[in-house]
Design a protein around this motif. Structure first.
Motif, PDB file in Angstrom:
ATOM      1  N   LYS A 336       0.810  -1.217   0.000  1.00 18.28           N
ATOM      2  CA  LYS A 336       0.000   0.000   0.000  1.00 18.28           C
ATOM      3  C   LYS A 336       0.848   1.275   0.000  1.00 18.28           C
ATOM      4  O   LYS A 336       0.298   2.378  -0.023  1.00 18.28           O
ATOM      5  N   THR A 338       2.760   2.690  -2.237  1.00 17.43           N
ATOM      6  CA  THR A 338       2.659   3.536  -3.438  1.00 17.43           C
ATOM      7  C   THR A 338       1.422   4.423  -3.355  1.00 17.43           C
ATOM      8  O   THR A 338       1.475   5.621  -3.660  1.00 17.43           O
ATOM      9  N   LYS A 339       0.305   3.852  -2.931  1.00 11.66           N
ATOM     10  CA  LYS A 339      -0.929   4.622  -2.792  1.00 11.66           C
ATOM     11  C   LYS A 339      -0.791   5.680  -1.691  1.00 11.66           C
ATOM     12  O   LYS A 339      -1.240   6.821  -1.844  1.00 11.66           O
ATOM     13  N   LYS A 341       1.949   7.172  -0.656  1.00 10.52           N
ATOM     14  CA  LYS A 341       2.807   8.246  -1.137  1.00 10.52           C
ATOM     15  C   LYS A 341       2.063   9.149  -2.121  1.00 10.52           C
ATOM     16  O   LYS A 341       2.251  10.373  -2.121  1.00 10.52           O
ATOM     17  N   ALA A 342       1.194   8.572  -2.935  1.00 12.68           N
ATOM     18  CA  ALA A 342       0.418   9.362  -3.894  1.00 12.68           C
ATOM     19  C   ALA A 342      -0.532  10.309  -3.164  1.00 12.68           C
ATOM     20  O   ALA A 342      -0.699  11.477  -3.554  1.00 12.68           O
ATOM     21  N   ILE A 343      -1.153   9.814  -2.095  1.00  7.64           N
ATOM     22  CA  ILE A 343      -2.056  10.650  -1.289  1.00  7.64           C
ATOM     23  C   ILE A 343      -1.290  11.814  -0.673  1.00  7.64           C
ATOM     24  O   ILE A 343      -1.748  12.969  -0.684  1.00  7.64           O
ATOM     25  N   ASN A 345       1.552  13.122  -1.729  1.00  8.60           N
ATOM     26  CA  ASN A 345       2.006  14.025  -2.795  1.00  8.60           C
ATOM     27  C   ASN A 345       0.888  14.971  -3.222  1.00  8.60           C
ATOM     28  O   ASN A 345       1.119  16.165  -3.443  1.00  8.60           O
ATOM     29  N   ARG A 346      -0.335  14.430  -3.339  1.00  4.76           N
ATOM     30  CA  ARG A 346      -1.474  15.286  -3.722  1.00  4.76           C
ATOM     31  C   ARG A 346      -1.751  16.335  -2.659  1.00  4.76           C
ATOM     32  O   ARG A 346      -2.237  17.426  -2.961  1.00  4.76           O
TER      33      ARG A 346
END
Length: 367
Positions: A336, A338-339, A341-343, A345-346
């Motif tokens: 999880k 990657t998800k 880190k994406a959250i 980053n946003r």
């Protein structure tokens, strides 16, 4: 013949006769003893107005009652578990006194307490504060409470009561103590304890905003006594004035925690406070596991590096006294990350991968 000394009973008096008590010639009031009730009442009226700004429909009482009333929303929390925490600001207050800065310590207190329950998945509900001082200075009290009120509002938390105590002779002039208690709630299935942490999970670190509210006794000794800096002195190594560097507000991680937990991405979280990573991260580790932390995975802020240099402080002592620039650690399952880190980053939230969970004996291992 000499007069008898006062301690010697005269002829005919019993040897254990007590001295006659002296009565005041004029009435003595509570104010004469150092407690100004009238001034305290004026302060309470100001506090009441500030606290009311944090109220929501769950608050059923006004400031000034014997207890605060709060109705739990059972639609939002159908399986409610209450989560509580109490803390203080510590000797950071000494810096506040010296600089005359009182508007940030309230936020320090609230945010610290919010983080402590948020890492367990709880939503803050209401807050109670305790402010004790020798002589009541209404402007100072109002400034502190304004900071409490604004931080409570920012965290969606109602300031529903507290205590402002005048204790002459107990505190030095111009000083006070500040503490608080927070109550939050979480649905039972959503409690985060760290019990679900597994071997191979990833340690994700979020930056602090400085010392937050821990390690100030050592920091003050090193900066003010060892180095001899003044609180208003600009220090090149800090890239700031000493006092300003020390007074940076303890940040709240509530919003970013909510983003991560909403996606079911978190196995455990640790708020890095007194004891540093060394003592706080093991509090959520299950039996049979260690946390391996890579010391090269983040850049330690200048304040901590300078403190280390001033006192020739060992790595071990630094890591168990200060947060070293990491205020929160979330343990994320590897699949999880990657998800997660994406959250982040946003949300423009800086973060770093600190290390992993391995087999061990519930301790932190530094690489």
């Amino acid at each position: 013949m000499h007069d008898l000394p006062p301690s010697t009973p005269k002829a005919g008096e019993p040897e254990n006769a007590a001295a006659e008590p002296k009565a005041a010639k004029t009435p003595v009031s509570y104010a004469d003893a150092g407690v100004d009730i009238t001034s305290g009442d004026r302060a309470k009226q100001r506090i009441k107005m500030l606290a009311r700004k944090t109220f929501n429909k769950q608050v059923l009482s006004e400031i000034g009652g014997f207890g605060g009333l709060f109705a739990l929303d059972l639609v939002k929390f159908p399986e409610p578990v209450l989560v509580s925490s109490a803390d203080g600001v510590g000797t950071k207050l000494k810096v506040a006194f010296e600089l005359g800065i009182h508007h940030t310590v309230g936020a320090d207190l609230v945010n610290h307490c919010v983080n402590d329950i948020a890492v367990q998945g709880a939503t803050p509900l209401f807050f109670l504060d305790y402010l004790a001082t020798g002589k009541l200075e209404n402007d100072v009290v109002e400034t502190v409470v304004r900071g409490l009120s604004e931080a409570c509002k920012a965290n969606g938390c109602a300031l529903i009561g507290g205590e402002t105590a005048q204790m002459p002779g107990f505190y030095a002039d111009g000083e006070y103590d500040l503490a608080g208690t927070i109550i939050g709630a979480v649905n039972r299935p959503d409690i985060i304890t760290g019990a679900g942490i597994e071997i191979g999970d990833v340690l994700l670190g979020l930056p602090s905003n400085g010392l937050h509210t821990n390690g100030y006794s050592l920091a003050r000794k090193l900066l003010f006594e060892v180095a001899g800096y003044g609180p208003d002195q600009y220090v090149n190594e800090l890239k700031d004035k000493t006092g300003a560097a020390l007074m940076r507000t303890h940040r709240s991680y509530l919003s970013v925690i909510k983003k991560l937990t909403a996606g079911g991405l978190v196995a455990g979280m640790a708020h890095i406070t007194g004891g540093g990573i060394t003592e706080n991260l093991p509090r959520i580790l299950p039996k049979g596991m260690d946390a391996v932390v890579d010391l090269a995975s983040w850049t330690v802020p200048p304040l901590f590096e300078h403190l280390r240099e001033l006192g020739s402080v060992t790595e071990e002592e630094m890591m168990r006294t200060f947060n070293m620039g990491i205020g929160l650690i979330a343990v994320i399952p590897a699949e999880k990350i990657t998800k997660a880190k994406a959250i982040l980053n946003r949300a423009n939230e800086r973060h770093c991968i600190l290390g992993r969970i391995v087999r061990g004996t519930r301790k932190v291992v530094y690489n």
